[in-house]
Enzyme design. Structure first.
Site, PDB file in Angstrom:
ATOM      1  N   CYS A 104       0.890  -1.156   0.000  1.00 25.37           N
ATOM      2  CA  CYS A 104       0.000   0.000   0.000  1.00 25.37           C
ATOM      3  C   CYS A 104       0.935   1.214   0.000  1.00 25.37           C
ATOM      4  O   CYS A 104       2.040   1.129  -0.516  1.00 25.37           O
ATOM      5  CB  CYS A 104      -0.956  -0.025   1.189  1.00 25.37           C
ATOM      6  SG  CYS A 104      -0.136  -0.010   2.803  1.00 25.37           S
ATOM      7  N   SER A 105       0.535   2.299   0.607  1.00 23.61           N
ATOM      8  CA  SER A 105       1.406   3.480   0.621  1.00 23.61           C
ATOM      9  C   SER A 105       2.645   3.244   1.477  1.00 23.61           C
ATOM     10  O   SER A 105       3.777   3.439   1.019  1.00 23.61           O
ATOM     11  CB  SER A 105       0.644   4.699   1.145  1.00 23.61           C
ATOM     12  OG  SER A 105      -0.396   5.028   0.258  1.00 23.61           O
TER      13      SER A 105
END
Length: 170
Positions: A104-105
């Site tokens: 994800c981020s």
């Protein structure tokens, strides 16, 4: 006395080796980012740093970000599975012993989805340590529908502070 000293030395050696190995597996260049990651993540699944990743046809990348983040850019070949909208039907065609790297981020959302996949019986699961931000920070390529890009969705300004490279595209 000799046995006690030898046990002590072996213990010190083992602890040092473990610490060095652990540090080598999860390096990020920014000490504040490293501290944040070590606090945010539970380290409940195997972690892999961007520099350890050898992309090939035997590795499947799963993107656990929101669809709008995925559309801006992603790791080449990644499959979007989402986070809030995650459904195990999205991974039903993937063999449970296939090497899977989730991201994800920064790694929080992907860690949570990785835990779910482990519960479903997937056995070769890895969370990308530092997420797609660290992937880009390490000079790795991200793509969009047109090909390689420098654009990346920083989630929001708070999380975007950990992105040192690329063009922030909200």
């Amino acid at each position: 006395m000799y046995q006690t000293n030898m046990k002590t030395l072996l213990t010190i050696f083992a602890v040092t080796l473990f610490a060095l190995t652990t540090a080598a597996q999860k390096p990020v260049d920014n000490p504040e980012y490293q501290k944040m990651l070590d606090t945010l993540l539970t380290h409940s699944v195997n972690e892999i740093s961007p520099n350890e990743v050898q992309p090939n046809k035997d590795v499947i990348f799963l993107d656990t970000r929101a669809k709008k983040e995925f559309k801006v850019s992603r790791i080449d070949g990644a499959i979007w599975v989402g986070f809030l909208s995650f459904n195990k039907r999205r991974v039903k065609e993937i063999p449970k012993d296939k090497k899977i790297i989730l991201y994800c981020s920064v790694g929080y959302r992907s860690e949570k989805i990785a835990e779910k996949l482990q519960e479903e019986g997937f056995t070769d699961i890895h969370n990308l340590y530092g997420g797609i931000f660290e992937w880009l920070n390490k000079g790795k390529i991200v793509v969009n529908d047109k090909g390689p890009t420098q654009e990346i969705h920083p989630y929001n300004k708070h999380w975007g502070q950990w992105l040192d490279k690329g063009v922030k595209a909200y």
